[in-house]
Scaffold this motif. Structure first.
Motif, PDB file in Angstrom:
ATOM      1  N   THR A 247      20.475  73.285  13.319  1.00  0.00           N
ATOM      2  CA  THR A 247      19.800  72.673  14.655  1.00  0.00           C
ATOM      3  C   THR A 247      20.323  71.398  14.503  1.00  0.00           C
ATOM      4  O   THR A 247      20.350  70.573  13.686  1.00  0.00           O
ATOM      5  CB  THR A 247      18.578  72.995  14.836  1.00  0.00           C
ATOM      6  N   ASP A 248      19.784  70.474  15.470  1.00  0.00           N
ATOM      7  CA  ASP A 248      19.706  69.220  15.852  1.00  0.00           C
ATOM      8  C   ASP A 248      19.104  68.475  14.681  1.00  0.00           C
ATOM      9  O   ASP A 248      19.308  67.378  14.475  1.00  0.00           O
ATOM     10  CB  ASP A 248      19.550  68.696  17.162  1.00  0.00           C
ATOM     11  N   SER A 249      17.710  68.938  14.451  1.00  0.00           N
ATOM     12  CA  SER A 249      16.887  68.525  13.261  1.00  0.00           C
ATOM     13  C   SER A 249      17.319  68.994  11.996  1.00  0.00           C
ATOM     14  O   SER A 249      16.716  68.361  10.995  1.00  0.00           O
ATOM     15  CB  SER A 249      15.451  69.155  13.616  1.00  0.00           C
ATOM     16  N   GLY A 250      18.493  69.465  11.618  1.00  0.00           N
ATOM     17  CA  GLY A 250      18.835  69.680  10.574  1.00  0.00           C
ATOM     18  C   GLY A 250      18.454  71.148   9.871  1.00  0.00           C
ATOM     19  O   GLY A 250      18.877  71.319   8.737  1.00  0.00           O
ATOM     20  N   GLU A 251      17.903  72.013  10.583  1.00  0.00           N
ATOM     21  CA  GLU A 251      17.508  73.255   9.871  1.00  0.00           C
ATOM     22  C   GLU A 251      18.256  74.286  10.250  1.00  0.00           C
ATOM     23  O   GLU A 251      18.959  74.514  11.337  1.00  0.00           O
ATOM     24  CB  GLU A 251      15.983  73.700  10.668  1.00  0.00           C
TER      25      GLU A 251
ATOM     26  N   THR B 147      19.750  78.036  10.776  1.00  0.00           N
ATOM     27  CA  THR B 147      19.082  79.119  11.604  1.00  0.00           C
ATOM     28  C   THR B 147      19.656  80.419  11.202  1.00  0.00           C
ATOM     29  O   THR B 147      18.933  81.619  11.728  1.00  0.00           O
ATOM     30  CB  THR B 147      19.297  78.906  13.102  1.00  0.00           C
TER      31      THR B 147
END
Length: 104
Positions: A25-29, A31
């Motif tokens: 994701t944009d936050s680096g997580e 998925t």
């Protein structure tokens, strides 16, 4: 070129990955299910490798995937591989192209 039905003795698609590429994701997580269910020790080892990894220069191919076992010519953690690896079709035009590159 013969019809390709499996990956035995190949590994051409692993020769330029650097490390398993998971969708994040944009936050680096990450998925992907396979990331979320990966054993913590393996995930930690991969994150440590990624943190110290030197990206290739523009126009250069990446290094061999850190999960590739050259002696067995296969992925060491096949059951935890990312979707990009799972979606790479055996015998597809891309598969045959990479096999040609690495067989010469």
């Amino acid at each position: 070129m013969p019809v390709v039905v499996d990956c035995q003795g190949c590994g051409a698609c692993c020769q330029h990955m650097g490390y398993p590429s998971y969708v994040v994701t944009d936050s680096g997580e990450a998925t992907e299910e396979h990331w979320l269910t990966m054993p913590a020790k393996l995930k930690s080892e991969l994150l440590e490798f990624m943190a110290s990894y030197d990206e290739p220069s523009d126009g250069e191919l990446d290094d061999v995937c850190c999960w590739y076992d050259a002696s067995l010519q296969r992925c060491k953690h096949h059951q935890h591989r990312p979707n990009v690896c799972r979606d790479f079709e055996i015998g597809s035009q891309d598969c045959l192209g990479w096999r040609k590159v690495y067989s010469s």
